[in-house]
Design an enzyme around this catalytic site. Structure first.
Site, PDB file in Angstrom:
ATOM      1  CB  SER A  13     -20.319 -69.077 -43.567  1.00 56.17           C
ATOM      2  OG  SER A  13     -20.578 -67.714 -43.377  1.00 56.17           O
ATOM      3  CE  LYS A  53     -11.925 -66.862 -37.358  1.00 55.48           C
ATOM      4  NZ  LYS A  53     -12.778 -66.852 -36.203  1.00 55.48           N
ATOM      5  NE  ARG A  85     -23.954 -59.013 -40.761  1.00 61.30           N
ATOM      6  CZ  ARG A  85     -24.311 -57.922 -41.437  1.00 61.30           C
ATOM      7  NH1 ARG A  85     -25.513 -57.416 -41.286  1.00 61.30           N
ATOM      8  NH2 ARG A  85     -23.459 -57.336 -42.260  1.00 61.30           N
ATOM      9  CE  LYS A 107     -16.138 -71.398 -44.250  1.00 59.67           C
ATOM     10  NZ  LYS A 107     -15.614 -72.590 -43.553  1.00 59.67           N
ATOM     11  CE1 TYR A 109     -14.563 -67.992 -44.239  1.00 57.26           C
ATOM     12  CE2 TYR A 109     -16.292 -66.346 -44.533  1.00 57.26           C
ATOM     13  CZ  TYR A 109     -15.798 -67.463 -43.892  1.00 57.26           C
ATOM     14  OH  TYR A 109     -16.550 -68.062 -42.918  1.00 57.26           O
TER      15      TYR A 109
HETATM   16  C1  WQD Z   1     -21.199 -57.871 -37.774  1.00 57.11           C
HETATM   17  C2  WQD Z   1     -21.795 -56.467 -37.841  1.00 57.11           C
HETATM   18  C3  WQD Z   1     -20.574 -55.007 -39.301  1.00 57.11           C
HETATM   19  C4  WQD Z   1     -16.916 -55.015 -36.884  1.00 57.11           C
HETATM   20  C5  WQD Z   1     -18.453 -62.111 -41.161  1.00 57.11           C
HETATM   21  C6  WQD Z   1     -18.299 -63.021 -42.340  1.00 57.11           C
HETATM   22  C7  WQD Z   1     -19.054 -64.285 -42.098  1.00 57.11           C
HETATM   23  C8  WQD Z   1     -18.600 -64.951 -40.834  1.00 57.11           C
HETATM   24  C9  WQD Z   1     -18.646 -64.002 -39.681  1.00 57.11           C
HETATM   25  C10 WQD Z   1     -16.367 -65.665 -40.245  1.00 57.11           C
HETATM   26  C11 WQD Z   1     -21.824 -55.898 -39.258  1.00 57.11           C
HETATM   27  C12 WQD Z   1     -20.490 -54.521 -37.873  1.00 57.11           C
HETATM   28  C13 WQD Z   1     -18.184 -55.237 -37.372  1.00 57.11           C
HETATM   29  C14 WQD Z   1     -16.587 -53.714 -36.392  1.00 57.11           C
HETATM   30  C15 WQD Z   1     -18.823 -52.988 -36.912  1.00 57.11           C
HETATM   31  N1  WQD Z   1     -17.331 -65.525 -41.054  1.00 57.11           N
HETATM   32  N2  WQD Z   1     -19.128 -54.246 -37.396  1.00 57.11           N
HETATM   33  N3  WQD Z   1     -17.559 -52.757 -36.444  1.00 57.11           N
HETATM   34  O1  WQD Z   1     -19.758 -59.340 -41.427  1.00 57.11           O
HETATM   35  O2  WQD Z   1     -21.800 -60.437 -40.407  1.00 57.11           O
HETATM   36  O3  WQD Z   1     -19.838 -61.804 -40.993  1.00 57.11           O
HETATM   37  O4  WQD Z   1     -17.989 -62.781 -40.010  1.00 57.11           O
HETATM   38  O5  WQD Z   1     -15.582 -66.354 -40.014  1.00 57.11           O
HETATM   39  O6  WQD Z   1     -18.886 -65.128 -43.162  1.00 57.11           O
HETATM   40  O7  WQD Z   1     -18.814 -62.378 -43.489  1.00 57.11           O
HETATM   41  O8  WQD Z   1     -19.712 -60.309 -39.046  1.00 57.11           O
HETATM   42  O9  WQD Z   1     -18.778 -59.554 -36.886  1.00 57.11           O
HETATM   43  O10 WQD Z   1     -17.678 -58.776 -39.026  1.00 57.11           O
HETATM   44  O11 WQD Z   1     -19.931 -57.871 -38.415  1.00 57.11           O
HETATM   45  O12 WQD Z   1     -19.653 -52.073 -36.933  1.00 57.11           O
HETATM   46  O13 WQD Z   1     -15.466 -53.460 -35.961  1.00 57.11           O
HETATM   47  O14 WQD Z   1     -20.985 -55.588 -37.084  1.00 57.11           O
HETATM   48  O15 WQD Z   1     -20.665 -53.937 -40.196  1.00 57.11           O
HETATM   49  O16 WQD Z   1     -22.993 -55.103 -39.350  1.00 57.11           O
HETATM   50  P1  WQD Z   1     -20.320 -60.371 -40.543  1.00 57.11           P
HETATM   51  P2  WQD Z   1     -18.923 -59.154 -38.308  1.00 57.11           P
END
Ligand code: WQD
Length: 339
Positions: free
Chosen positions: A124, A84, A232, A154, A150
């Site tokens: 997802s 993932k 999100r 899905k 990834y």
């Molecule tokens: C959330 C927000 C980032 C990290 C991804 C996959 C999805 C699912 C979950 C997993 C965004 C911001 C993040 C950091 C930040 N799959 N961020 N600093 O990208 O919505 O989804 O993970 O198994 O398929 O795409 O989740 O938690 O990475 O990011 O500012 O260190 O937090 O830019 O806005 P995302 P996320």
């Protein structure tokens, strides 16, 4: 019911297994433990008073997978196993396609060889790609603008499940499209334990709060959102787990998809503030450029699951922050043993 949970030792799978055991179902956890720890099994037993059966199997091995399925006789499979990491999938696409697609094909083969016709798949919100009609409901077209392998696995798996279910009338398949799972079991005994640097926001924030990392990097603060940071739909992992129980109870012939989200969008700063309140001290952060492939906003319309599964997220983001923090405080290194 007897439920076989692939990837049952992982973050989501362990919470699903715990909720199934708690309500009295029999559970077999099938896992190869490449991204999870066998300690999870003891913790699940400590929470539920019941020990799941453990099938240590690599889903890329069809013979071993079929033998494991034959030994358990499941009524249904919850298929969470898979790789993932978005970044790893960009660096090693073929490995990701193999891991996620071939393992799913083997699960389908093993189900058919052993007469199991019910499956709930961990999909997802990433399947919505760069769709920007918010909130996202299940009628929004999928597969367009997905930014990484990834996410494409899905989407491809959803198509495979839909195609299979359309030609075999006994099959009852569901894909649950998770938005952003956070939080942990309220006992603090199981939770998210990423290997290496966390890719996702919440585990990164709790590692900063516990002192394992010095600051959160905020990826972009000039998105067209109220505070400029990405928005999100963060959903408590216990609500995600309960969504699987609801889906298992209402499986119907064919293939159906449901969003598992809260319907509420929260920004990166909202999440950081939520953890600051829980932890009681400031969480240092620095703003950096946007992360490649990120969309500005993504949140669910969860009404289809409410209507058809009688399920809705019930836990607040504050509860999710408190539970994630309890898990992190009780297990500063997650499931990794401190030497
Ligand atoms: C959330 C927000 C980032 C990290 C991804 C996959 C999805 C699912 C979950 C997993 C965004 C911001 C993040 C950091 C930040 N799959 N961020 N600093 O990208 O919505 O989804 O993970 O198994 O398929 O795409 O989740 O938690 O990475 O990011 O500012 O260190 O937090 O830019 O806005 P995302 P996320």
């Amino acid at each position: 019911m007897r439920i076989l949970v692939t990837g049952g030792a992982g973050f989501i799978g362990s919470h699903i297994s715990t909720q199934l055991l708690t309500r009295g179902d029999d559970v077999a956890i099938l896992d190869n433990f490449v991204n999870s720890s066998p300690l999870v099994i003891d913790r699940i037993e400590a929470i539920t008073g019941r020990r799941p059966e453990v099938l240590t199997v690599d889903l890329l091995d069809l013979a071993a997978t079929t033998a494991a399925f034959r030994g358990f006789s499941a009524d249904a499979v919850v298929h969470c196993a898979g790789l993932k990491s978005v970044a790893e999938s960009v660096a090693h696409p073929a490995a990701y396609y193999r891991a996620n697609l071939v393992s799913t094909l083997n699960v389908l083969d093993a189900m058919s060889a052993t007469g199991v016709d019910a499956l709930v798949f961990s999909s997802s919100a990433t399947v919505y790609g760069d769709a920007d009609t918010m909130p996202l409901d299940e009628s929004v077209r999928t597969g367009i603008g997905i930014s990484n392998p990834y996410g494409r696995t899905k989407h491809m798996i959803e198509q495979i499940l839909a195609d299979e279910a359309s030609v075999r009338s006994t099959l009852r398949f569901v894909a649950l499209r998770y938005f952003n799972p956070i939080g942990a079991h309220p006992s603090g005994l199981i939770g998210e334990s990423p290997t290496g640097t966390p890719n996702n926001l919440a585990p990164f924030v709790t590692q900063v709060a516990i002192g394992s990392r010095d600051h959160v990097t905020v990826f972009g603060d000039s998105y067209p959102t109220p505070d400029g940071t990405g928005v999100r739909d963060y959903i408590h992992v216990m609500d995600i787990a309960d969504g699987h129980l609801a889906a298992l109870d209402r499986l119907r012939p064919g293939f159906a998809v449901y969003n598992l989200g809260t319907g509420q969008g929260r920004s990166v700063f909202d999440v950081i503030r939520g953890f600051e309140q829980t932890v009681g001290s400031p969480i240092p952060y620095r703003v950096a450029p946007p992360r490649r492939g990120d969309v500005a906003v993504s949140y669910a319309d969860p009404s289809k699951a409410a209507r058809e599964l009688d399920w809705a997220a019930s836990r607040s983001i504050d509860e999710a922050c408190a539970d994630a923090w309890r898990w992190q405080s009780m297990n500063p290194d997650g499931f990794a043993q401190r030497s």
